[in-house]
Design a protein around this motif. Structure first.
Motif, mmCIF file in Angstrom:
data_model
loop_
_atom_site.group_PDB
_atom_site.id
_atom_site.type_symbol
_atom_site.label_atom_id
_atom_site.label_comp_id
_atom_site.label_asym_id
_atom_site.label_seq_id
_atom_site.Cartn_x
_atom_site.Cartn_y
_atom_site.Cartn_z
ATOM 1 N N ASN A 280 33.504 22.603 41.176
ATOM 2 C CA ASN A 280 32.350 23.491 41.302
ATOM 3 C C ASN A 280 31.118 22.875 40.633
ATOM 4 O OD1 ASN A 280 31.179 25.830 42.276
ATOM 5 N ND2 ASN A 280 31.554 26.949 40.390
ATOM 6 N N GLN A 281 31.303 22.269 39.487
ATOM 7 C CA GLN A 281 30.188 21.612 38.805
ATOM 8 C C GLN A 281 29.661 20.438 39.622
ATOM 9 O OE1 GLN A 281 28.644 22.762 36.021
ATOM 10 N NE2 GLN A 281 30.020 24.473 36.353
ATOM 11 N N ALA A 282 30.549 19.680 40.239
ATOM 12 C CA ALA A 282 30.129 18.551 41.068
ATOM 13 C C ALA A 282 29.326 19.044 42.269
ATOM 14 C CB ALA A 282 31.352 17.758 41.530
ATOM 15 N N ILE A 283 29.772 20.120 42.898
ATOM 16 C CA ILE A 283 29.029 20.686 44.031
ATOM 17 C C ILE A 283 27.656 21.157 43.562
ATOM 18 C CG2 ILE A 283 28.943 22.660 45.615
ATOM 19 C CD1 ILE A 283 30.742 20.487 46.621
ATOM 20 N N ASN A 284 27.596 21.846 42.428
ATOM 21 C CA ASN A 284 26.317 22.342 41.913
ATOM 22 C C ASN A 284 25.343 21.198 41.647
ATOM 23 O OD1 ASN A 284 27.167 24.980 42.040
ATOM 24 N ND2 ASN A 284 27.641 25.130 39.859
ATOM 25 N N GLN A 285 25.818 20.129 41.012
ATOM 26 C CA GLN A 285 24.941 19.001 40.695
ATOM 27 C C GLN A 285 24.498 18.267 41.957
ATOM 28 O OE1 GLN A 285 23.608 18.370 37.733
ATOM 29 N NE2 GLN A 285 24.679 20.185 37.013
ATOM 30 N N THR A 286 25.404 18.101 42.902
ATOM 31 C CA THR A 286 25.065 17.424 44.150
ATOM 32 C C THR A 286 24.050 18.243 44.940
ATOM 33 O OG1 THR A 286 27.266 16.431 44.206
ATOM 34 C CG2 THR A 286 26.025 16.444 46.267
ATOM 35 N N TRP A 287 24.271 19.548 44.992
ATOM 36 C CA TRP A 287 23.349 20.426 45.721
ATOM 37 C C TRP A 287 21.964 20.378 45.083
ATOM 38 C CZ3 TRP A 287 24.548 23.470 50.023
ATOM 39 C CH2 TRP A 287 23.526 24.325 50.451
ATOM 40 N N LYS A 288 21.943 20.424 43.742
ATOM 41 C CA LYS A 288 20.659 20.414 43.040
ATOM 42 C C LYS A 288 19.920 19.096 43.280
ATOM 43 C CE LYS A 288 18.561 21.600 38.667
ATOM 44 N NZ LYS A 288 18.766 22.036 37.301
ATOM 45 N N ALA A 289 20.654 17.985 43.303
ATOM 46 C CA ALA A 289 20.020 16.687 43.551
ATOM 47 C C ALA A 289 19.492 16.594 44.981
ATOM 48 C CB ALA A 289 21.016 15.560 43.290
ATOM 49 N N ALA A 290 20.230 17.161 45.924
ATOM 50 C CA ALA A 290 19.834 17.052 47.334
ATOM 51 C C ALA A 290 18.772 18.073 47.730
ATOM 52 C CB ALA A 290 21.063 17.216 48.224
ATOM 53 N N ARG A 291 18.867 19.290 47.210
ATOM 54 C CA ARG A 291 17.998 20.374 47.654
ATOM 55 C C ARG A 291 16.934 20.776 46.631
ATOM 56 N NH1 ARG A 291 18.077 21.870 52.747
ATOM 57 N NH2 ARG A 291 17.737 24.014 52.128
ATOM 58 N N GLY A 292 17.099 20.340 45.372
ATOM 59 C CA GLY A 292 16.097 20.656 44.362
ATOM 60 C C GLY A 292 16.317 21.977 43.637
ATOM 61 N N HIS A 293 17.391 22.676 43.949
ATOM 62 C CA HIS A 293 17.717 23.934 43.267
ATOM 63 C C HIS A 293 19.221 24.156 43.314
ATOM 64 C CE1 HIS A 293 18.383 25.972 47.154
ATOM 65 N NE2 HIS A 293 17.332 25.279 47.579
ATOM 66 N N LYS A 294 19.682 25.103 42.503
ATOM 67 C CA LYS A 294 21.112 25.409 42.491
ATOM 68 C C LYS A 294 21.527 26.011 43.830
ATOM 69 C CE LYS A 294 21.121 27.665 38.375
ATOM 70 N NZ LYS A 294 21.723 28.427 37.293
ATOM 71 N N PRO A 295 22.814 25.877 44.186
ATOM 72 C CA PRO A 295 23.265 26.479 45.437
ATOM 73 C C PRO A 295 23.124 27.998 45.380
ATOM 74 C CG PRO A 295 25.081 25.315 44.354
ATOM 75 C CD PRO A 295 23.875 25.159 43.504
ATOM 76 N N PRO A 296 22.728 28.607 46.480
ATOM 77 C CA PRO A 296 22.570 30.065 46.475
ATOM 78 C C PRO A 296 23.920 30.768 46.476
ATOM 79 C CG PRO A 296 22.244 29.220 48.669
ATOM 80 C CD PRO A 296 22.406 28.025 47.768
ATOM 81 N N LYS A 297 23.917 31.950 45.934
ATOM 82 C CA LYS A 297 25.101 32.809 45.967
ATOM 83 C C LYS A 297 24.741 34.032 46.785
ATOM 84 C CE LYS A 297 27.275 31.453 41.683
ATOM 85 N NZ LYS A 297 26.674 30.432 41.030
ATOM 86 N N ALA A 298 25.738 34.650 47.360
ATOM 87 C CA ALA A 298 25.493 35.800 48.233
ATOM 88 C C ALA A 298 24.806 36.941 47.487
ATOM 89 C CB ALA A 298 26.795 36.277 48.843
#
Length: 89
Positions: free
Chosen positions: A27-45
């Motif tokens: 989960n931490q890896a996904i969060n960091q990758t998303w932040k690097a690619a999109r510029g913000h944390k992944p959204p939650k519902a």
């Protein structure tokens, strides 16, 4: 029908802890990758804001898949370790 070998409590606890740690790391890896690619944390519902439904679905699918794979690999690895270490009866 052959009896299923029992798993001692120590092996179950180690397996659970390993699976939880692997899920957290994934989960931490996904969060960091998303932040690097999109510029913000992944959204939650449940997050209020202007996140598109597609972005929420992609984030949920990636997070769910990564966590499921990490947990499966950790559980299998722990089971193999328990067999090699004679932790099973």
């Amino acid at each position: 029908m052959a009896a299923k070998p029992s798993t001692p409590m120590l092996a179950k606890i180690v397996g659970l802890a390993t699976a939880a740690a692997a899920a957290w790391l994934a989960n931490q890896a996904i969060n960091q990758t998303w932040k690097a690619a999109r510029g913000h944390k992944p959204p939650k519902a449940e997050d209020p804001g202007d996140s598109q439904l597609a972005e929420i679905l992609v984030a949920a699918a990636l997070s769910g898949a990564a966590v499921a794979v990490a947990r499966a690999l950790a559980t299998r690895g722990t089971a193999r370790f328990a067999v090699k270490s004679d932790l099973t009866d």
